[in-house]
Design a protein around this motif. Structure first.
Motif, PDB file in Angstrom:
ATOM      1  N   ASP A   1     -20.760 -45.962 -13.965  1.00 53.89           N
ATOM      2  CA  ASP A   1     -19.459 -46.623 -14.137  1.00 53.89           C
ATOM      3  C   ASP A   1     -18.687 -45.879 -15.226  1.00 53.89           C
ATOM      4  O   ASP A   1     -17.997 -46.473 -16.043  1.00 53.89           O
ATOM      5  CB  ASP A   1     -19.640 -48.108 -14.481  1.00 53.89           C
ATOM      6  CG  ASP A   1     -18.328 -48.885 -14.402  1.00 53.89           C
ATOM      7  OD1 ASP A   1     -17.350 -48.349 -13.832  1.00 53.89           O
ATOM      8  OD2 ASP A   1     -18.275 -50.014 -14.918  1.00 53.89           O
TER       9      ASP A   1
ATOM     10  N   ASP B   1     -15.299 -54.514 -24.485  1.00 57.05           N
ATOM     11  CA  ASP B   1     -15.219 -54.523 -23.022  1.00 57.05           C
ATOM     12  C   ASP B   1     -15.705 -55.846 -22.435  1.00 57.05           C
ATOM     13  O   ASP B   1     -16.701 -56.413 -22.903  1.00 57.05           O
ATOM     14  CB  ASP B   1     -16.118 -53.383 -22.513  1.00 57.05           C
ATOM     15  CG  ASP B   1     -16.165 -53.295 -21.007  1.00 57.05           C
ATOM     16  OD1 ASP B   1     -15.143 -52.960 -20.416  1.00 57.05           O
ATOM     17  OD2 ASP B   1     -17.228 -53.580 -20.419  1.00 57.05           O
TER      18      ASP B   1
ATOM     19  N   ASP C   1      -8.193 -49.383 -15.239  1.00 55.99           N
ATOM     20  CA  ASP C   1      -8.731 -50.284 -14.211  1.00 55.99           C
ATOM     21  C   ASP C   1      -7.704 -50.719 -13.181  1.00 55.99           C
ATOM     22  O   ASP C   1      -8.060 -51.404 -12.218  1.00 55.99           O
ATOM     23  CB  ASP C   1      -9.299 -51.557 -14.872  1.00 55.99           C
ATOM     24  CG  ASP C   1     -10.557 -51.295 -15.665  1.00 55.99           C
ATOM     25  OD1 ASP C   1     -11.337 -50.412 -15.277  1.00 55.99           O
ATOM     26  OD2 ASP C   1     -10.760 -51.978 -16.683  1.00 55.99           O
TER      27      ASP C   1
HETATM   28  C1  GLC Z   1     -14.241 -53.470 -17.983  1.00 53.69           C
HETATM   29  C2  GLC Z   1     -13.850 -52.004 -17.967  1.00 53.69           C
HETATM   30  C3  GLC Z   1     -14.151 -51.452 -16.621  1.00 53.69           C
HETATM   31  C4  GLC Z   1     -15.628 -51.562 -16.365  1.00 53.69           C
HETATM   32  C5  GLC Z   1     -16.103 -53.008 -16.526  1.00 53.69           C
HETATM   33  C6  GLC Z   1     -17.593 -53.072 -16.630  1.00 53.69           C
HETATM   34  O1  GLC Z   1     -13.462 -54.237 -17.154  1.00 53.69           O
HETATM   35  O2  GLC Z   1     -12.521 -51.843 -18.353  1.00 53.69           O
HETATM   36  O3  GLC Z   1     -13.722 -50.125 -16.482  1.00 53.69           O
HETATM   37  O4  GLC Z   1     -15.937 -51.122 -15.077  1.00 53.69           O
HETATM   38  O5  GLC Z   1     -15.602 -53.592 -17.694  1.00 53.69           O
HETATM   39  O6  GLC Z   1     -18.018 -52.603 -17.867  1.00 53.69           O
END
Ligand code: GLC
Length: 576
Positions: A61, A210, A339
Motif C-alpha cells: 500500500d 493516518d 487518495d
Molecule cells: C489512509 C491513507 C491511505 C491508505 C490507508 C491505509 O487513508 O491515506 O493512502 O491506503 O489509510 O493506511
C-alpha cells in the motif's frame, strides 16, 4: 484571535515520496530527489512539508504498510539522507512532518512475522487481533469461517486465516497485508511512544496520523449490523460501529498527546503537532471529540475537497469547517491528497455542478467526460477561495501544476491495492500518484528521473514506476515557471497574497450572502467571492460588504475588466 502556533495558519506541501523526484534513475522517487527540488517547494512559500510514509515497507500500500517505524525505505535513501533533507528544509524555514500509521503495520513487520509463528494465546499474537475462527459452513472445519462478519476497507473479509491447521484468523481493516495493532497491548503503546520520540529527536515537527477512525475496537468484536441498502462496497467498513470512531480510540490519542506534550516540556522552543486523517464530512460534532487539548491539534476537514461545484454545497462545507473554531481548534483545509481524484478532473466533470455528486472520488468513479480547461479554471477559483480562509491548508504535490487525474493507466501497470483487492472493480488511486513532470523531456521521465543536479544524468533512467502519459511535459514545472498565466504562478501569488491580505485579518471568518451562484466569505476587511456559474456576475454595489471595496487579488486576473464583476468560475478578493 491570531495564530499562536505555526501550524494554525500553515500552508503545508504534501510530498508523495515515490512520485516527486527520482535522483538515482531507478524510476522511483527518493529523499535525495526531494532535496534536489527543495527550491521548487520553497518558491511556493509554504511553511512545511508532509512526507507520505517513507519507512521500510514492501509497498503493497505504498508505505501505508510499515515494516519498521524507525528507519527509511531503502529505495528512498537512509536516515542520513533524511537528516540531510530535514537540515536543508530547515535552512529554508520549512518544517518536516512525517506520516504515522498507527492502525496497522505490514505483514512483513518483525512483530507480525513473530506472531504468525507463535501459538494462539501467545504474547506475540496479543499485539494484534488474532481470534479463533467460527465453524465452517459444512461443519467439517471448526474454525473455517472468520471470527465475525467485518469487511475490509479495500474489499473482501477483514479476516485472514493464519493457516489450515491453525484455528486463528487475524484482522486487517484495510487488506490482509496490513494487520491491525491492538493498542490495548503495552508493547504497542510503548513502541508508538518510542516512534514519536525517535522522529522528534531527528527534528520532525509533527505527524499526519493516518486512518484514525478504525483505531480502537469494541473488545468483544461483535458482528457488524447490516448496512443500509445501497451502501457502496468500499463504504461498508466505515458503517461498522464496532470499529469506527470508537471510544477506545481516544485513549490512544491521549497517550500520543501526552508523549508530545511531555516532549515539548523537555524541549522548550519546539512547537509540535499531530493532524488526524479521518473522513468526518458534515460532522463537525464528531471532529470536536478528537480535536482538543488532550488529543489532536488538528483534523483534516475534507468537506471542501469532496464538495461539488455548487454554491450552496461549498457554503455548507465552509460553514461546517469554520464551526470547529468554536471548540478552540483551527480549520484544516485540503483540496487534494493521494487518495482522491485530482481536483482538475473532479471539477471538470459534467456532473461537478450536480449537488448530489458528493465526491467523484477515485474509489468510486472513473467515467464521465472531463473538460480539463474548465477543471483547471475551477481549481484556480477554489484555491483562491481556500487561501482566503483562516486555518491551515494542505496542498498535494502537483496541484500547483494543475495536473489532471490520469484515468487511462493500463490495468497491468496499476498498483493500488484498491484496484488489486477489488479485482479491478474499483480503479483505485494510482491516477493521482503519477510521477511529477519537471521538464518536457520524455527521456528523463519528464525530468522526474535525474534530478535538478542531473545526479545520474548520463544513464538512461528506468521507466517511472507508474506510467506518465504522453504529453505530460505540458504540465512541467519548467514549462509553467515564469508564465504569469500559469497555475504555478497563481499558487505562488495566492500564497503571498494570503500572507499580505488574509492572515493579518485574524482568524474569525463567516460565510456571507451576496446572491445566488456566489460563495462569499468575510474575514475582517477581506471578502473573497467565488462565482460558481458560467456567466459573469455583477456584484450589488449597494451591498455594504462590497460598496467601497477594492479588488486585490483574482484567480483570473486577465479578466478583471469591469469593477464589481466576478468572471465565471473564478474568485476575487476585495478589501475595504
Ligand atoms: C489512509 C491513507 C491511505 C491508505 C490507508 C491505509 O487513508 O491515506 O493512502 O491506503 O489509510 O493506511
Amino acid at each position: 484571535m491570531n495564530a499562536q502556533h505555526w501550524w494554525q495558519e500553515a500552508v503545508v506541501y504534501q510530498v508523495y515520496v515515490r512520485s516527486f523526484a527520482d535522483s538515482d534513475g531507478d524510476g522511483v522517487g527518493d529523499l535525495e530527489g526531494i532535496r534536489s527540488r527543495l527550491d521548487h517547494i520553497a518558491s511556493l512559500g509554504v511553511d512545511a512539508i508532509w512526507l507520505n510514509p517513507c519507512y521500510p515497507s514492501p509497498q503493497r500500500d505504498h508505505g501505508y504498510d510499515v515494516a519498521d517505524y524507525h528507519a527509511i525505505h531503502a529505495e528512498y535513501g537512509d536516515l542520513a539522507a533524511f537528516d540531510a533533507l530535514l537540515a536543508d528544509a530547515r535552512d529554508r524555514d520549512i518544517r518536516i512532518l512525517m506520516d504515522l500509521v498507527p492502525n496497522h503495520c505490514s505483514n512483513d513487520h518483525a512483530w507480525f512475522v513473530e506472531a504468525l509463528a507463535a501459538a494462539p494465546g501467545s504474547d506475540a499474537r496479543s499485539r494484534f487481533y488474532f481470534r479463533d475462527g467460527r465453524p465452517g459452513d459444512d461443519g467439517s472445519d471448526p474454525h473455517g469461517n472468520p471470527p465475525n462478519n467485518w469487511m475490509a476497507a479495500f474489499g473482501g473479509s477483514a479476516w485472514t486465516r493464519v493457516g489450515d491447521d491453525d484455528p486463528q484468523w487475524y484482522l486487517g481493516t484495510f487488506t490482509p497485508h496490513q494487520p491491525d495493532f491492538d493498542h490495548t497491548n503495552v508493547d504497542v503503546q510503548l513502541m508508538f511512544h518510542d516512534v514519536l520520540t525517535f522522529w522528534f529527536d531527528r527534528g520532525v515537527e509533527g505527524f499526519r496520523v493516518d486512518a484514525i477512525s478504525p483505531v480502537g475496537k469494541d473488545p468483544a468484536l461483535p458482528d457488524a449490523p447490516p448496512v443500509p441498502p445501497g451502501t457502496g462496497m468500499l463504504q461498508v467498513t466505515w458503517e461498522n460501529p464496532y470499529t469506527v470512531f470508537r471510544p477506545e480510540g481516544h485513549d490512544v490519542w491521549r497517550r500520543f498527546r501526552t508523549t508530545i506534550d511531555d516532549y515539548m516540556d523537555r524541549h522548550p522552543g519546539r512547537d509540535l503537532m499531530m493532524v488526524a486523517e479521518a473522513y468526518m464530512n458534515g460532522r463537525p460534532d464528531l471532529m470536536a471529540a478528537f480535536v482538543n487539548d488532550e488529543q489532536f491539534h488538528q483534523a483534516f476537514a475534507f468537506d471542501l475537497l469532496l464538495s461539488p461545484w455548487v454554491d450552496t454545497e461549498i457554503e455548507r462545507a465552509i460553514r461546517d469547517t469554520l464551526s470547529i473554531m468554536t471548540i478552540g481548534s483551527t480549520p484544516t483545509w485540503a483540496l487534494n491528497n493521494h487518495d482522491v481524484q485530482r481536483i482538475v478532473t473532479r471539477l471538470g466533470r459534467a456532473n461537478a455542478t450536480d449537488p448530489n455528486t458528493i465526491s467523484n472520488n477515485a474509489l468510486e468513479a472513473a467515467d464521465g467526460a472531463v473538460d480539463v480547461t474548465r477543471g483547471v479554471r475551477r481549481a484556480r477559483a477554489m484555491i483562491t477561495l481556500a487561501m482566503a480562509l483562516p486555518g491551515s491548508l494542505y496542498l498535494y504535490m502537483g496541484e500547483e501544476l494543475g495536473l489532471p487525474e490520469v484515468l487511462d493507466i493500463p490495468d497491468d501497470r496499476r498498483q493500488d491495492p484498491v484496484f488489486l483487492q477489488t479485482h479491478g472493480e474499483r480503479i483505485g488511486r494510482d491516477g493521482c500518484r503519477i510521477p511529477l513532470p519537471w521538464t518536457d523531456d520524455p527521456s528523463t521521465n519528464f525530468g522526474f528521473s535525474g534530478g535538478e543536479d542531473d545526479i545520474d544524468g548520463d544513464a538512461t533512467p528506468a521507466d517511472a514506476w507508474l506510467p506518465q502519459p504522453d504529453g505530460w511535459g505540458v504540465h512541467a514545472v519548467d514549462e509553467l515557471d515564469g508564465d504569469d498565466t500559469s497555475i504555478l504562478e497563481l499558487y505562488r501569488a495566492v500564497i503571498a497574497a494570503r500572507d499580505e491580505f488574509a492572515e493579518p485579518e485574524g482568524m474569525v471568518a463567516a460565510v456571507v450572502d451576496l446572491g445566488p451562484g456566489l460563495v462569499a466569505v468575510r474575514r475582517g476587511d477581506l471578502v473573497a467571492v467565488t462565482n460558481t456559474t458560467s456567466e459573469p456576475i455583477a456584484l450589488d454595489m449597494d451591498d455594504d460588504l462590497v460598496e467601497i471595496a477594492t479588488p486585490v487579488f483574482a484567480s483570473e486576473p486577465a479578466e478583471m475588466h469591469t469593477p464589481g464583476v466576478v468572471p465565471p468560475d473564478s474568485t476575487i478578493w476585495l478589501v475595504s
